[in-house]
Design an enzyme around this catalytic site. Structure first.
Site, mmCIF file in Angstrom:
data_model
loop_
_atom_site.group_PDB
_atom_site.id
_atom_site.type_symbol
_atom_site.label_atom_id
_atom_site.label_comp_id
_atom_site.label_asym_id
_atom_site.label_seq_id
_atom_site.Cartn_x
_atom_site.Cartn_y
_atom_site.Cartn_z
ATOM 1 C CG MET A 31 34.319 -19.424 -9.835
ATOM 2 S SD MET A 31 34.761 -20.913 -10.719
ATOM 3 C CE MET A 31 36.085 -20.324 -11.747
ATOM 4 N N GLY A 32 36.037 -16.262 -6.498
ATOM 5 C CA GLY A 32 37.065 -15.779 -5.579
ATOM 6 C C GLY A 32 38.353 -15.420 -6.293
ATOM 7 C CG HIS A 38 36.268 -10.691 -9.425
ATOM 8 N ND1 HIS A 38 37.582 -11.082 -9.321
ATOM 9 C CD2 HIS A 38 35.640 -11.717 -10.048
ATOM 10 C CE1 HIS A 38 37.736 -12.285 -9.841
ATOM 11 N NE2 HIS A 38 36.573 -12.702 -10.307
ATOM 12 N N GLY A 148 30.943 -10.273 -16.199
ATOM 13 C CA GLY A 148 31.906 -9.576 -17.043
ATOM 14 C C GLY A 148 31.897 -10.128 -18.462
ATOM 15 C CE LYS A 150 38.598 -13.057 -17.659
ATOM 16 N NZ LYS A 150 39.102 -14.447 -17.652
ATOM 17 C CG ASP A 151 34.620 -15.241 -18.023
ATOM 18 O OD1 ASP A 151 35.335 -16.240 -18.139
ATOM 19 O OD2 ASP A 151 34.885 -14.310 -17.229
ATOM 20 C CB VAL A 177 38.535 -4.455 -15.467
ATOM 21 C CG1 VAL A 177 39.591 -3.596 -14.785
ATOM 22 C CG2 VAL A 177 37.141 -3.900 -15.203
#
Ligand code: AMP
Length: 287
Positions: A31-32, A38, A148, A150-151, A177
């Site tokens: 999503m930028g 990323h 990732g 992370k999610d 990360v």
């Protein structure tokens, strides 16, 4: 050279060109507001594929709070510079009307995994994620897609969906990360007030406290959850959304003793900013 593409037809033509040359393709959806987390996905894709395409699209379908959508950071020029630097071949950055034209009517759904963790407190979120990811997978037609951990719940749901719907690509979950102070990198970190940014690394410390207890032999899920809650409650301004320990396969809460590989996941608000983080028990390096 990074090609910047905003139309679906342009993506298809570009990918067709690569396919004619027999080249493999990796895909990194985002999503930028890009950061090193990323870019780690981009580098993984570059290791495993001849070509890499990223996408930047703030998907309105997956936001349960309008204010979150409105304030989501947008840094397109800097994002493109980072992607170019990292050696990405093309970025797909569509407008909302390209993805959801008038009359758009279809959504993807899943039983089970979305009932837990973030799915329990963000109604419709994962349906929105699965819908946009399906569209992106159909548009890009990659061999591998990089997500990732992370999610954590997101990547597990997407992988389940890809298997269930016979999508012809591999979903590759990648490590979290972190900043040097332990805070999981996130586009939302830049929305934190200074004092909240200072306090936020306490989240990872709370996860590490549970990991240390586990290493010392504590396996009781209630006591481990209580340890984490206690740690987070001491962080100024932190408001717990959830603290949970789940079975990594089904994401349902673990009752009784936990086992190695179980996932400790948290979501915590600092003001209006909601941060998530997790660890897999037994997988962290000792602090
Ligand atoms: P987002 O732009 O937040 O939707 O994230 C795009 C992708 O980057 C998702 O697969 C995320 O899980 C992944 N990602 C975000 N932050 C991190 C991080 N700190 N480490 C690894 N992957 C991440």
């Amino acid at each position: 050279m990074l090609r910047v593409l905003s139309r679906i037809a342009e993506v298809r033509a570009t990918v067709a060109e690569w396919r004619r040359a027999g080249e493999s393709l990796g895909f990194v959806p985002t999503m930028g507001a890009l950061h090193v987390g990323h870019i780690s996905l981009v580098l993984a894709s570059r290791r495993e594929n001849r070509r890499t395409i990223a996408s930047i699209f703030v998907n309105p379908l997956q936001f349960d709070r309008k204010s979150d959508l409105d304030t989501y950071p947008r840094t397109f020029d800097a994002d493109c510079a980072m992607l170019a630097e990292a050696g990405v071949d093309a970025v797909f950055a569509p407008q909302a009307f390209e993805m959801y034209p008038d009359g758009y009517a279809t959504r993807i759904d899943q039983k089970g995994l979305p009932d837990h963790l973030c799915g329990a407190t963000r109604p419709g979120h994962f349906s929105g994620v699965m819908t946009v990811v399906t569209k992106l997978f159909n548009i890009v037609a990659a061999d591998r897609a990089y997500f990732g951990k992370k999610d954590y719940q997101q990547v597990m749901i997407v992988r389940r969906m890809a298997r269930d719907l016979d999508m012809a690509l591999e979903v590759r979950p990648m490590p979290i990360v972190r900043e040097t102070d332990g805070l999981a990198m996130s586009s939302r970190n830049r929305l934190l007030l200074t004092e909240h940014r200072t306090a936020a690394p306490g989240l990872y410390r709370s996860l590490k406290a549970a990991e240390s207890a586990f290493r010392r032999g504590e396996v009781d899920s209630d006591r481990l959850r209580a340890t984490v809650r206690g740690e987070i409650e001491r962080i100024p301004d932190a408001r717990i959304d959830y603290v949970d320990i789940v079975d990594p396969e089904i994401l349902a809460p673990r009752r009784g003793p936990i086992v190695r590989g179980d996932v400790l996941a948290i979501a915590v608000f600092f003001g209006a900013v909601r941060l998530i983080d997790n660890i897999e028990f037994g997988a962290e390096s000792p602090s």
